[in-house]
Design a protein around this motif. Structure first.
Motif, PDB file in Angstrom:
ATOM      1  N   LEU A   1       0.830  -1.196   0.000  1.00 45.67           N
ATOM      2  CA  LEU A   1       0.000   0.000   0.000  1.00 45.67           C
ATOM      3  C   LEU A   1       0.869   1.251   0.000  1.00 45.67           C
ATOM      4  N   ASP A   2       0.630   2.145  -0.941  1.00 40.09           N
ATOM      5  CA  ASP A   2       1.301   3.438  -1.005  1.00 40.09           C
ATOM      6  C   ASP A   2       0.459   4.429  -0.203  1.00 40.09           C
ATOM      7  N   THR A   3       0.848   4.680   1.033  1.00 39.02           N
ATOM      8  CA  THR A   3       0.011   5.498   1.921  1.00 39.02           C
ATOM      9  C   THR A   3      -0.153   6.928   1.409  1.00 39.02           C
ATOM     10  N   ALA A   4       0.834   7.430   0.650  1.00 41.46           N
ATOM     11  CA  ALA A   4       0.740   8.793   0.130  1.00 41.46           C
ATOM     12  C   ALA A   4      -0.320   8.910  -0.960  1.00 41.46           C
ATOM     13  N   ALA A   5      -0.723   7.793  -1.550  1.00 36.61           N
ATOM     14  CA  ALA A   5      -1.702   7.815  -2.643  1.00 36.61           C
ATOM     15  C   ALA A   5      -3.129   7.627  -2.159  1.00 36.61           C
ATOM     16  N   VAL A   6      -3.326   7.303  -0.880  1.00 38.27           N
ATOM     17  CA  VAL A   6      -4.671   7.047  -0.356  1.00 38.27           C
ATOM     18  C   VAL A   6      -5.431   8.364  -0.216  1.00 38.27           C
ATOM     19  N   PRO A   7      -6.652   8.461  -0.758  1.00 42.88           N
ATOM     20  CA  PRO A   7      -7.434   9.698  -0.646  1.00 42.88           C
ATOM     21  C   PRO A   7      -8.165   9.784   0.697  1.00 42.88           C
ATOM     22  N   TRP A   8      -8.230  11.002   1.256  1.00 47.39           N
ATOM     23  CA  TRP A   8      -8.904  11.237   2.536  1.00 47.39           C
ATOM     24  C   TRP A   8      -9.989  12.278   2.366  1.00 47.39           C
ATOM     25  N   LEU A   9     -11.053  12.141   3.132  1.00 51.95           N
ATOM     26  CA  LEU A   9     -12.080  13.173   3.176  1.00 51.95           C
ATOM     27  C   LEU A   9     -11.570  14.393   3.938  1.00 51.95           C
ATOM     28  N   ASP A  10     -12.015  15.569   3.522  1.00 46.12           N
ATOM     29  CA  ASP A  10     -11.664  16.788   4.249  1.00 46.12           C
ATOM     30  C   ASP A  10     -12.107  16.667   5.708  1.00 46.12           C
ATOM     31  N   GLY A  11     -11.220  17.006   6.600  1.00 51.05           N
ATOM     32  CA  GLY A  11     -11.532  16.978   8.028  1.00 51.05           C
ATOM     33  C   GLY A  11     -11.202  15.679   8.722  1.00 51.05           C
ATOM     34  N   ALA A  12     -10.838  14.643   7.963  1.00 52.58           N
ATOM     35  CA  ALA A  12     -10.599  13.335   8.588  1.00 52.58           C
ATOM     36  C   ALA A  12      -9.368  13.363   9.488  1.00 52.58           C
ATOM     37  N   ARG A  13      -8.277  13.917   9.000  1.00 49.50           N
ATOM     38  CA  ARG A  13      -7.059  13.933   9.816  1.00 49.50           C
ATOM     39  C   ARG A  13      -7.253  14.784  11.074  1.00 49.50           C
TER      40      ARG A  13
END
Length: 341
Positions: A258-270
């Protein structure tokens, strides 16, 4: 706590968990199911293509050809959960989209659903239950799937979902045990639904981007995957990306990088993770996959997000899907089923 017409109702406050985060932990579930996967076949029954053995998204049986018609596969699944949002109509839409997703994850199309409703009749007005059911019916209609009744019980905790029957081409199924080395991994929806839903439950904040993601059908992604010749997929729900990735890699006898830098996140998740809105289900997911995962130098917040218990998440496809990011690849089986880079 009893809701009335004059009292604003926050449905999430009537549930101990929320959405797919209230699933039985995967390790405990596998202990319960141990030995059942090798149950003897039904005498004279139609062939079972997909059952308990690989922990796939739905069961699949074949129907023999009649009168010159081609053989078909019947896809069967059920999914229900406690309120994940406070709005009853949105909860109904989310629960229906989540239930239908299991059929899409197998490469099928849903044709018939029945409602599954548990309702605390002495605590919550039935007007709210009607809105939940209306939301479910609207999503089913969008999917071209009939809703033909269902079953309801009086329950201290509200729950809603559907049992869904679908049809598929038995020669063109998407299965979690069909991955092979060299295939890319695509993810069709961003992650972070669990932590945003947990924040919503705790604070009442509404996250439109999360609702829009959860009510979106996985139909187009499934059809696109099949059109590209994909044979391996699963949907990402309560066990988080890492949990479902581990199950796919284990069933297929490969390792997922898994390329963690390529995983998309929803705004506000982090930000939700940094502020502590992490469910117990997510932490249990992470503990379950830890022995099978090489985390490398991935930071703690990212690990939690990768294990975040999703509700009505996207498809994880072994293959390229137009418009979906490639987040990794399958390689020959190594010491771990999942490796983070």
């Amino acid at each position: 706590m009893t809701a009335t017409r004059e009292t604003p109702v926050r449905l999430t406050q009537f549930a101990h968990g929320g959405g797919c985060a209230c699933k039985i932990p995967p390790g405990e579930l596998e202990d319960v199911l141990g030995g059942l996967a090798t149950a003897p076949p039904v005498p004279g029954g139609t062939p079972l293509l997909v059952g308990l053995a690989t922990g796939d998204d739905a069961a699949v049986v074949t129907l023999p050809a009649y009168g010159g018609a081609a053989a078909q596969a019947v896809v069967s699944t059920a999914d229900f959960f406690t309120p994940v949002v406070d709005d009853p109509y949105d909860w109904g839409r989310i629960a229906a989209a989540n239930a239908l997703s299991d059929v899409y994850a197998m490469g099928g199309r849903p044709v018939l659903a029945v409602n599954l409703l548990a309702w605390p009749r002495d605590l919550l007005p039935f007007e709210l239950a009607r809105e939940v059911l209306r939301g479910g019916m609207d999503i089913a209609a969008e999917a071209g799937c009939h809703v033909g009744g269902g079953h309801s019980v009086d329950d201290p905790e509200p729950k809603y979902g559907m049992a869904v029957t679908g049809l598929a081409d038995p020669a063109r199924l998407l299965r979690n045990d069909a991955g092979r080395p060299g295939l890319p991994l695509s993810l069709t929806k961003p992650l972070g639904l669990g932590v945003l839903n947990n924040r919503h439950k705790a604070t009442g904040e509404r996250f439109e981007q999360a609702v829009a993601t959860m009510v979106a059908l996985n139909r187009d992604a499934s059809e696109a995957a099949l059109a590209r010749g994909a044979t391996c997929a699963t949907d990402v729900t309560g066990f988080g990306l890492l949990g479902h990735l581990h199950k796919l890699a284990r069933a297929s006898g490969v390792t997922a990088v898994l390329d963690t830098a390529a995983v998309p996140w929803l705004d506000g998740a982090r930000q939700a993770v940094r502020d502590g809105y992490v469910s117990g289900g997510t932490r249990r997911n992470l503990a379950w996959v830890a022995p099978f995962t090489d985390f490398g130098d991935t930071d703690a917040d990212t690990r939690l997000l990768l294990a975040d218990a999703q509700t009505s998440g996207g498809l994880l496809v072994a293959g390229e899907v137009p418009g979906a990011p490639v987040i990794g690849e399958l390689v020959p089986r190594g010491a771990h089923s999942v490796v983070l880079r």
